[in-house]
Design an enzyme around this catalytic site. Structure first.
Site, PDB file in Angstrom:
ATOM      1  N   PRO A  10       1.151  -1.174  -0.087  1.00 24.65           N
ATOM      2  CG  PRO A  10       0.029  -1.776   1.701  1.00 24.65           C
ATOM      3  CD  PRO A  10       0.849  -2.228   0.639  1.00 24.65           C
ATOM      4  CG  ASN A  11       0.075   4.079   1.317  1.00 23.11           C
ATOM      5  OD1 ASN A  11      -1.168   4.861   0.411  1.00 23.11           O
ATOM      6  ND2 ASN A  11      -0.407   3.669   2.657  1.00 23.11           N
ATOM      7  NE  ARG A  18       3.535   6.854   1.803  1.00 22.12           N
ATOM      8  CZ  ARG A  18       4.019   5.820   2.130  1.00 22.12           C
ATOM      9  NH1 ARG A  18       4.863   4.529   1.087  1.00 22.12           N
ATOM     10  NH2 ARG A  18       4.390   4.841   2.862  1.00 22.12           N
ATOM     11  CE1 TYR A  23       9.046   4.859   2.586  1.00 26.32           C
ATOM     12  CE2 TYR A  23       7.646   6.457   2.325  1.00 26.32           C
ATOM     13  CZ  TYR A  23       8.270   5.295   3.401  1.00 26.32           C
ATOM     14  OH  TYR A  23       7.377   5.173   4.158  1.00 26.32           O
ATOM     15  CG  ASN A  74       8.441  -2.268  -0.208  1.00 28.53           C
ATOM     16  OD1 ASN A  74       8.142  -2.557   1.015  1.00 28.53           O
ATOM     17  ND2 ASN A  74       8.731  -1.391  -0.346  1.00 28.53           N
ATOM     18  CB  ALA A  77       1.732   0.537   5.934  1.00 25.63           C
ATOM     19  CD  GLU A 101      11.022  -7.745   5.328  1.00 22.47           C
ATOM     20  OE1 GLU A 101      11.700  -8.684   5.742  1.00 22.47           O
ATOM     21  OE2 GLU A 101      10.895  -6.364   5.911  1.00 22.47           O
ATOM     22  CG  HIS A 103      11.227  -2.372   3.760  1.00 21.71           C
ATOM     23  ND1 HIS A 103      10.214  -2.368   3.150  1.00 21.71           N
ATOM     24  CD2 HIS A 103      11.892  -3.783   4.600  1.00 21.71           C
ATOM     25  CE1 HIS A 103       9.788  -2.976   3.962  1.00 21.71           C
ATOM     26  NE2 HIS A 103      10.965  -4.062   5.133  1.00 21.71           N
ATOM     27  NE  ARG A 110      10.584   6.136   7.473  1.00 19.87           N
ATOM     28  CZ  ARG A 110       9.389   6.470   7.001  1.00 19.87           C
ATOM     29  NH1 ARG A 110       9.705   4.519   5.951  1.00 19.87           N
ATOM     30  NH2 ARG A 110       8.568   6.930   6.924  1.00 19.87           N
TER      31      ARG A 110
END
Ligand code: DQA
Length: 144
Positions: A10-11, A18, A23, A74, A77, A101, A103, A110
């Site tokens: 998502p996103n 964003r 990012y 990825n 969230a 995985e 990111h 963070r």
């Protein structure tokens, strides 16, 4: 030729607009093109997808398991709380396939809630913090 599923949660479709400070400025279409080009250079093909839906993402993972395809994921969230996604993801490695995985950012630098990944424990490996290069490094591993 090995076809790799490159799945995004998502996103991530909002990349470019964003939080570009975190990012980067690249939008999702450009990320897709960069991943496809890098895959082709490595003798792979990449099927890059993005969804905001947990259900759709799980369906794509089932598809990868049935088609015996390695996955770069990825989870966005969902990384931090989706046990349903983890239960899907474990089927990839149990099937003898690879799950990397990735990111864009390094979640460990963070907010505290980002320090937990429910996916990492069932992944073959994790690459985080290198922006788009996180995906390209994952492709290099799968090409080996
Ligand atoms: C992300 C990190 C996650 O914490 C976040 O929810 C995202 C993107 C990354 O690529 O850095 O949406 O997975």
């Amino acid at each position: 030729m090995q076809n790799v599923l490159v799945l995004n949660g998502p996103n991530l479709g909002r990349l470019g607009s964003r939080e570009p400070d975190i990012y980067g400025a690249l939008d999702f279409a450009s990320l897709t093109s960069a991943v496809e080009a890098a895959a082709a250079n490595l003798g792979l093909s990449a099927d890059v997808r993005q969804t905001d839906s947990e259900s759709e993402l799980i369906g794509w993972i089932h598809e990868a398991v049935d088609a015996k395809q390695n996955v770069i994921l990825n989870p966005a969230a969902f990384t931090h709380y989706s046990y349903a996604l983890r239960d899907a993801a474990v089927q990839i490695t149990k099937a003898g396939l690879k799950l990397i995985e990735v990111h864009l950012s390094n979640p460990h630098t963070r907010e505290e809630f980002r320090h937990t990944s429910v996916i990492s424990g069932v992944a073959t490996g994790v690459i985080a913090g290198f922006g788009t290069d996180s995906y390209l490094l994952a492709l290099e591993q799968l090409a080996k």
